[in-house]
Scaffold this motif. Structure first.
Motif, PDB file in Angstrom:
ATOM      1  N   PHE A  36      36.455  78.937  67.516  1.00  0.00           N
ATOM      2  CA  PHE A  36      36.501  80.396  67.383  1.00  0.00           C
ATOM      3  C   PHE A  36      35.190  81.021  67.846  1.00  0.00           C
ATOM      4  O   PHE A  36      35.199  82.042  68.547  1.00  0.00           O
ATOM      5  CB  PHE A  36      36.789  80.811  65.937  1.00  0.00           C
ATOM      6  CG  PHE A  36      36.818  82.300  65.768  1.00  0.00           C
ATOM      7  CD1 PHE A  36      37.972  83.016  66.049  1.00  0.00           C
ATOM      8  CD2 PHE A  36      35.685  82.996  65.371  1.00  0.00           C
ATOM      9  CE1 PHE A  36      38.001  84.399  65.930  1.00  0.00           C
ATOM     10  CE2 PHE A  36      35.692  84.378  65.254  1.00  0.00           C
ATOM     11  CZ  PHE A  36      36.859  85.081  65.527  1.00  0.00           C
ATOM     12  N   ARG A  37      34.066  80.449  67.443  1.00  0.00           N
ATOM     13  CA  ARG A  37      32.778  81.005  67.859  1.00  0.00           C
ATOM     14  C   ARG A  37      32.651  81.011  69.381  1.00  0.00           C
ATOM     15  O   ARG A  37      32.207  81.995  69.978  1.00  0.00           O
ATOM     16  CB  ARG A  37      31.637  80.198  67.230  1.00  0.00           C
ATOM     17  CG  ARG A  37      30.251  80.702  67.628  1.00  0.00           C
ATOM     18  CD  ARG A  37      29.154  79.842  67.029  1.00  0.00           C
ATOM     19  NE  ARG A  37      28.932  80.131  65.640  1.00  0.00           N
ATOM     20  CZ  ARG A  37      28.183  81.138  65.188  1.00  0.00           C
ATOM     21  NH1 ARG A  37      27.595  81.956  66.042  1.00  0.00           N
ATOM     22  NH2 ARG A  37      28.006  81.315  63.896  1.00  0.00           N
ATOM     23  N   LEU A  38      33.062  79.918  70.008  1.00  0.00           N
ATOM     24  CA  LEU A  38      33.037  79.849  71.467  1.00  0.00           C
ATOM     25  C   LEU A  38      33.950  80.905  72.085  1.00  0.00           C
ATOM     26  O   LEU A  38      33.585  81.594  73.035  1.00  0.00           O
ATOM     27  CB  LEU A  38      33.481  78.467  71.934  1.00  0.00           C
ATOM     28  CG  LEU A  38      32.453  77.355  72.092  1.00  0.00           C
ATOM     29  CD1 LEU A  38      33.137  76.105  72.606  1.00  0.00           C
ATOM     30  CD2 LEU A  38      31.343  77.783  73.026  1.00  0.00           C
ATOM     31  N   GLY A  39      35.171  80.990  71.541  1.00  0.00           N
ATOM     32  CA  GLY A  39      36.135  81.937  72.088  1.00  0.00           C
ATOM     33  C   GLY A  39      35.690  83.372  71.922  1.00  0.00           C
ATOM     34  O   GLY A  39      35.864  84.201  72.832  1.00  0.00           O
ATOM     35  N   ALA A  40      35.114  83.694  70.772  1.00  0.00           N
ATOM     36  CA  ALA A  40      34.624  85.054  70.546  1.00  0.00           C
ATOM     37  C   ALA A  40      33.502  85.394  71.523  1.00  0.00           C
ATOM     38  O   ALA A  40      33.458  86.498  72.077  1.00  0.00           O
ATOM     39  CB  ALA A  40      34.154  85.200  69.107  1.00  0.00           C
ATOM     40  N   LEU A  56      42.704  86.369  60.466  1.00  0.00           N
ATOM     41  CA  LEU A  56      42.875  84.938  60.217  1.00  0.00           C
ATOM     42  C   LEU A  56      43.104  84.252  61.551  1.00  0.00           C
ATOM     43  O   LEU A  56      44.021  84.605  62.294  1.00  0.00           O
ATOM     44  CB  LEU A  56      44.094  84.699  59.320  1.00  0.00           C
ATOM     45  CG  LEU A  56      43.881  84.627  57.816  1.00  0.00           C
ATOM     46  CD1 LEU A  56      45.234  84.700  57.128  1.00  0.00           C
ATOM     47  CD2 LEU A  56      43.163  83.353  57.420  1.00  0.00           C
ATOM     48  N   PHE A  57      42.264  83.258  61.854  1.00  0.00           N
ATOM     49  CA  PHE A  57      42.423  82.465  63.066  1.00  0.00           C
ATOM     50  C   PHE A  57      43.004  81.118  62.671  1.00  0.00           C
ATOM     51  O   PHE A  57      42.377  80.333  61.966  1.00  0.00           O
ATOM     52  CB  PHE A  57      41.073  82.278  63.759  1.00  0.00           C
ATOM     53  CG  PHE A  57      41.092  81.325  64.921  1.00  0.00           C
ATOM     54  CD1 PHE A  57      41.800  81.617  66.068  1.00  0.00           C
ATOM     55  CD2 PHE A  57      40.376  80.131  64.867  1.00  0.00           C
ATOM     56  CE1 PHE A  57      41.814  80.738  67.149  1.00  0.00           C
ATOM     57  CE2 PHE A  57      40.375  79.252  65.941  1.00  0.00           C
ATOM     58  CZ  PHE A  57      41.097  79.553  67.083  1.00  0.00           C
ATOM     59  N   PHE A  58      44.243  80.859  63.117  1.00  0.00           N
ATOM     60  CA  PHE A  58      44.879  79.569  62.882  1.00  0.00           C
ATOM     61  C   PHE A  58      44.787  78.745  64.163  1.00  0.00           C
ATOM     62  O   PHE A  58      45.347  79.119  65.191  1.00  0.00           O
ATOM     63  CB  PHE A  58      46.344  79.754  62.485  1.00  0.00           C
ATOM     64  CG  PHE A  58      46.538  80.314  61.105  1.00  0.00           C
ATOM     65  CD1 PHE A  58      46.422  79.498  59.995  1.00  0.00           C
ATOM     66  CD2 PHE A  58      46.823  81.654  60.919  1.00  0.00           C
ATOM     67  CE1 PHE A  58      46.601  80.002  58.713  1.00  0.00           C
ATOM     68  CE2 PHE A  58      47.005  82.173  59.641  1.00  0.00           C
ATOM     69  CZ  PHE A  58      46.893  81.346  58.529  1.00  0.00           C
ATOM     70  N   LEU A 115      32.229  89.617  62.367  1.00  0.00           N
ATOM     71  CA  LEU A 115      32.023  90.184  63.690  1.00  0.00           C
ATOM     72  C   LEU A 115      31.550  91.619  63.538  1.00  0.00           C
ATOM     73  O   LEU A 115      32.086  92.373  62.713  1.00  0.00           O
ATOM     74  CB  LEU A 115      33.319  90.152  64.507  1.00  0.00           C
ATOM     75  CG  LEU A 115      34.025  88.801  64.668  1.00  0.00           C
ATOM     76  CD1 LEU A 115      35.321  88.993  65.457  1.00  0.00           C
ATOM     77  CD2 LEU A 115      33.133  87.798  65.356  1.00  0.00           C
ATOM     78  N   THR A 116      30.564  92.018  64.338  1.00  0.00           N
ATOM     79  CA  THR A 116      30.082  93.391  64.307  1.00  0.00           C
ATOM     80  C   THR A 116      29.921  93.906  65.727  1.00  0.00           C
ATOM     81  O   THR A 116      29.794  93.134  66.679  1.00  0.00           O
ATOM     82  CB  THR A 116      28.730  93.498  63.578  1.00  0.00           C
ATOM     83  OG1 THR A 116      27.785  92.614  64.213  1.00  0.00           O
ATOM     84  CG2 THR A 116      28.860  93.115  62.116  1.00  0.00           C
ATOM     85  N   TYR A 156      33.653  93.866  69.489  1.00  0.00           N
ATOM     86  CA  TYR A 156      32.639  93.204  68.671  1.00  0.00           C
ATOM     87  C   TYR A 156      31.739  92.375  69.582  1.00  0.00           C
ATOM     88  O   TYR A 156      32.223  91.644  70.444  1.00  0.00           O
ATOM     89  CB  TYR A 156      33.291  92.306  67.622  1.00  0.00           C
ATOM     90  CG  TYR A 156      34.275  93.042  66.746  1.00  0.00           C
ATOM     91  CD1 TYR A 156      33.835  93.858  65.710  1.00  0.00           C
ATOM     92  CD2 TYR A 156      35.643  92.927  66.972  1.00  0.00           C
ATOM     93  CE1 TYR A 156      34.744  94.546  64.912  1.00  0.00           C
ATOM     94  CE2 TYR A 156      36.554  93.615  66.182  1.00  0.00           C
ATOM     95  CZ  TYR A 156      36.101  94.425  65.158  1.00  0.00           C
ATOM     96  OH  TYR A 156      36.990  95.101  64.389  1.00  0.00           O
ATOM     97  N   ASP A 157      30.426  92.483  69.382  1.00  0.00           N
ATOM     98  CA  ASP A 157      29.508  91.780  70.276  1.00  0.00           C
ATOM     99  C   ASP A 157      28.521  90.881  69.543  1.00  0.00           C
ATOM    100  O   ASP A 157      27.622  90.311  70.147  1.00  0.00           O
ATOM    101  CB  ASP A 157      28.750  92.774  71.164  1.00  0.00           C
ATOM    102  CG  ASP A 157      28.069  93.887  70.371  1.00  0.00           C
ATOM    103  OD1 ASP A 157      27.812  93.680  69.153  1.00  0.00           O
ATOM    104  OD2 ASP A 157      27.805  94.949  70.955  1.00  0.00           O
TER     105      ASP A 157
END
Length: 248
Positions: free
Chosen positions: A101-105, A186-188, A134-135, A116-117
């Protein structure tokens, strides 16, 4: 440790892989495995049941750490699942969803999370912590990540064991969404290829299923994404549709 491969969000394993056969699981976090060198013990960080996966003799893949301080250098990463359409890997490392998720964001891979950046890990909430905050120009969005390894009747399902902690997260995310000040998601992370949609596993945990339906009704954003488990690493795939419960 992470990289982008051919324009796709890609997460390599935590070390070179060692292939073996599953022998047994015990004390929740330990497994015995066997290869040509004999039987050895490895770490399993997945606290779920891994229902239908850990059968004696199943082929498994374990990452090997080069950290000399680790008592058990091997960590269970994937289980090979036989299928009439062709065998495939199922990713069972529960650290993968957060890392992916961190990579994808950072790569802007989640269209629903535009605006969100910045990302911060483990923001506090109601006596505990969620996975991310996220902000950015879009305000604030709290995110919880879950790993999905179970498929039934063509649907990827969570959880595979009753989860009091998961229910607590849903209650808090629903509260945030209802208050309307912050967003909640929610990230599944579905680490197998054979589920065509996502649904809660009501048979396993009816409380979680009911709370998830309430969360969706309150405006919590549910993001089930396929993650392709390979011997090179994990690749972020497409977003899966939600099953009909969301419209009930």
């Amino acid at each position: 440790m992470t990289e982008n491969m051919a324009g796709r969000v890609f997460l390599p394993h935590g070390g070179p892989l060692r292939l073996a056969r599953f022998v047994r699981r015990y004390k929740r976090f330990f497994i015995d495995a066997e290869d040509d060198g004999g039987i050895f013990t490895a770490h399993a960080n997945n606290t779920g049941s891994m229902l239908g996966l850990l059968r004696p003799g199943a082929v498994i893949a374990l990452s090997v750490s080069d950290n000399p301080k680790r008592r058990l250098p091997c960590t269970l990463e994937m289980v090979r699942l036989p299928d009439f359409r062709g065998d495939f890997w199922v990713g069972v490392n529960t650290l993968t969803p957060n890392r992916l998720f961190r990579l994808g964001a950072a790569a802007g891979a989640f269209a629903a999370l535009a605006g969100y950046d910045a990302i911060r890990s483990e923001p506090p909430f109601g006596g505990g912590r969620l996975d991310f905050l996220l902000t950015g120009p879009g305000g604030r969005c709290f995110v919880e990540c879950k790993n999905v390894t179970m498929v039934e009747d063509g649907a990827a399902m969570f959880p595979d064991a009753a989860t009091e902690r998961g229910c607590k997260h849903l209650v808090e995310l629903t509260r945030l969404a209802r208050e309307g000040v912050d967003k909640a998601a929610l990230f599944f992370c579905v680490q197998r290829p054979d589920g065509g949609c996502f649904a809660p596993a009501a048979v396993v945990d009816p409380d979680y299923a009911a709370l998830l339906a309430a969360a969706v009704a309150a405006g919590v954003l549910v993001l089930p994404y396929r993650a392709e488990a390979t011997e090179a690493g994990i690749i972020l795939g497409e977003r899966l549709p939600l099953a009909a419960f969301c419209n009930e």
